[in-house]
Scaffold this motif. Structure first.
Motif, PDB file in Angstrom:
ATOM      1  N   LEU A 261       0.811  -1.211   0.000  1.00 20.01           N
ATOM      2  CA  LEU A 261       0.000   0.000   0.000  1.00 20.01           C
ATOM      3  C   LEU A 261       0.848   1.265   0.000  1.00 20.01           C
ATOM      4  N   SER A 262       1.999   1.217   0.655  1.00 14.59           N
ATOM      5  CA  SER A 262       2.843   2.419   0.741  1.00 14.59           C
ATOM      6  C   SER A 262       3.417   2.830  -0.612  1.00 14.59           C
ATOM      7  N   GLN A 263       3.325   1.959  -1.603  1.00 10.01           N
ATOM      8  CA  GLN A 263       3.775   2.332  -2.954  1.00 10.01           C
ATOM      9  C   GLN A 263       2.818   3.317  -3.608  1.00 10.01           C
ATOM     10  N   ASP A 264       1.533   3.253  -3.249  1.00  6.35           N
ATOM     11  CA  ASP A 264       0.524   4.082  -3.907  1.00  6.35           C
ATOM     12  C   ASP A 264      -0.236   5.025  -2.985  1.00  6.35           C
ATOM     13  N   PHE A 265      -0.082   4.854  -1.671  1.00  5.78           N
ATOM     14  CA  PHE A 265      -0.808   5.664  -0.690  1.00  5.78           C
ATOM     15  C   PHE A 265       0.173   6.263   0.304  1.00  5.78           C
ATOM     16  N   ASP A 266      -0.237   7.356   0.932  1.00  6.83           N
ATOM     17  CA  ASP A 266       0.489   7.859   2.096  1.00  6.83           C
ATOM     18  C   ASP A 266      -0.101   7.135   3.298  1.00  6.83           C
ATOM     19  N   ILE A 267       0.729   6.344   3.989  1.00  5.80           N
ATOM     20  CA  ILE A 267       0.289   5.507   5.093  1.00  5.80           C
ATOM     21  C   ILE A 267       0.663   6.159   6.421  1.00  5.80           C
ATOM     22  N   PHE A 268      -0.300   6.219   7.325  1.00  6.53           N
ATOM     23  CA  PHE A 268      -0.082   6.725   8.675  1.00  6.53           C
ATOM     24  C   PHE A 268      -0.573   5.680   9.668  1.00  6.53           C
ATOM     25  N   ILE A 269       0.223   5.370  10.649  1.00  2.54           N
ATOM     26  CA  ILE A 269      -0.210   4.486  11.727  1.00  2.54           C
ATOM     27  C   ILE A 269      -0.800   5.392  12.802  1.00  2.54           C
ATOM     28  N   THR A 270      -2.047   5.116  13.164  1.00  2.00           N
ATOM     29  CA  THR A 270      -2.764   5.996  14.080  1.00  2.00           C
ATOM     30  C   THR A 270      -3.364   5.161  15.206  1.00  2.00           C
ATOM     31  N   THR A 271      -2.876   5.376  16.399  1.00  2.00           N
ATOM     32  CA  THR A 271      -3.351   4.597  17.535  1.00  2.00           C
ATOM     33  C   THR A 271      -3.859   5.519  18.634  1.00  2.00           C
ATOM     34  N   ALA A 272      -4.964   5.123  19.232  1.00  2.00           N
ATOM     35  CA  ALA A 272      -5.541   5.892  20.337  1.00  2.00           C
ATOM     36  C   ALA A 272      -4.766   5.562  21.616  1.00  2.00           C
ATOM     37  N   ALA A 273      -3.484   5.815  21.572  1.00  2.00           N
ATOM     38  CA  ALA A 273      -2.577   5.446  22.663  1.00  2.00           C
ATOM     39  C   ALA A 273      -2.850   6.220  23.951  1.00  2.00           C
ATOM     40  N   MET A 274      -3.548   7.316  23.872  1.00  2.00           N
ATOM     41  CA  MET A 274      -3.798   8.102  25.073  1.00  2.00           C
ATOM     42  C   MET A 274      -4.735   7.378  26.033  1.00  2.00           C
ATOM     43  N   GLU A 275      -5.379   6.305  25.559  1.00  2.00           N
ATOM     44  CA  GLU A 275      -6.154   5.469  26.473  1.00  2.00           C
ATOM     45  C   GLU A 275      -5.228   4.776  27.465  1.00  2.00           C
ATOM     46  N   TYR A 276      -4.002   4.494  27.020  1.00  2.00           N
ATOM     47  CA  TYR A 276      -2.959   3.869  27.846  1.00  2.00           C
ATOM     48  C   TYR A 276      -1.655   4.631  27.593  1.00  2.00           C
TER      49      TYR A 276
END
Length: 186
Positions: free
Chosen positions: A83-98
Motif C-alpha cells: 500500500l505504501s507504494q501508492d498511498f500515504d500511510i499513517f499508523i494511528t493509535t488511540a494510545a492516550m487510552e494507555y
C-alpha cells in the motif's frame, strides 16, 4: 506540486498488532480462562472475565510494556509495504487510552514496520482529528466525526457490528483500497 496520493490512517491494536491473542493468552495463563471462539464472538475479553480479573488486565495495559511484544496480524507487513507504494500511510493509535504504551508501541512499530517513517506515526485520543481519506480500524467509535471513510477491520469483538465497508483481512483491505484509488484516479 500537490500530492495526489490518498492518505490511509491505520489503527494498531487488532489491525496490525494482535492484541487479542496476547490478552487471550494472558487470561488463560494467569486466570485459567479457556474461552472457545463462539463464546468470544462479539465480545471483549474483559466482558467475559470476573470483574477483578478484567481490572487486573486493565492494570497490565496501563503499565504499557504489554504492547512491546505483540504478534503481527497475518499479512499486515506485506500489505502495508504494498500500500505504501501508492498511498500515504499513517499508523494511528488511540494510545492516550494507555499513555504508558506510547514508548512500547513505538518500539514495536520500529521493529515490525521499519519502512513506516516515524513522522507517519500518530499517537492520539480521538481519531476525528486525522486528515486522511480512509481510516482502517476495528472500532467504529473512531469513525464518528472522522471526515474520511471508515473501513471496519473485522475482529472477534466487532462481529455483531453493522458497518460498511468492512474488510476481513489484509488481502481484502489491499483490494478495497486499491479499487478506491483506481476509481478516484483512473
Amino acid at each position: 506540486m500537490k500530492n495526489n496520493r490518498l492518505r490511509v490512517a491505520i489503527d494498531m491494536d487488532e489491525v496490525i498488532a494482535d492484541t487479542f491473542a496476547a490478552q487471550r493468552l494472558w487470561y488463560l495463563d494467569v486466570h485459567g480462562y479457556n474461552w472457545n471462539d463462539e463464546e468470544l464472538k462479539g465480545c471483549h475479553l474483559g466482558d467475559l472475565a470476573a470483574p477483578e480479573h478484567a481490572e487486573a488486565m486493565q492494570s497490565v495495559l496501563h503499565a504499557g510494556a504489554f504492547f512491546a511484544e505483540l504478534g503481527v496480524m497475518e499479512n499486515a507487513q506485506d500489505a502495508l509495504k504494498q500500500l505504501s507504494q501508492d498511498f500515504d500511510i499513517f499508523i494511528t493509535t488511540a494510545a492516550m487510552e494507555y499513555p504508558a504504551s506510547c514508548g512500547p508501541k513505538f518500539q514495536w512499530l520500529q521493529k515490525n514496520f521499519p519502512f513506516i517513517s516515524p513522522l507517519n506515526i500518530v499517537f492520539c485520543g480521538h481519531k476525528n482529528i486525522l486528515a486522511a481519506d480512509y481510516l482502517v480500524d476495528d472500532n467504529v467509535r473512531h469513525f464518528h466525526d472522522f471526515q474520511g471513510q471508515g473501513v471496519l477491520f473485522s475482529a472477534r469483538h466487532n462481529q455483531k457490528v453493522k458497518w460498511s465497508p468492512r474488510v476481513s483481512n489484509w488481502r481484502e483491505t489491499v483490494s478495497y483500497l486499491t479499487a478506491q484509488r483506481l476509481a478516484k484516479n483512473p
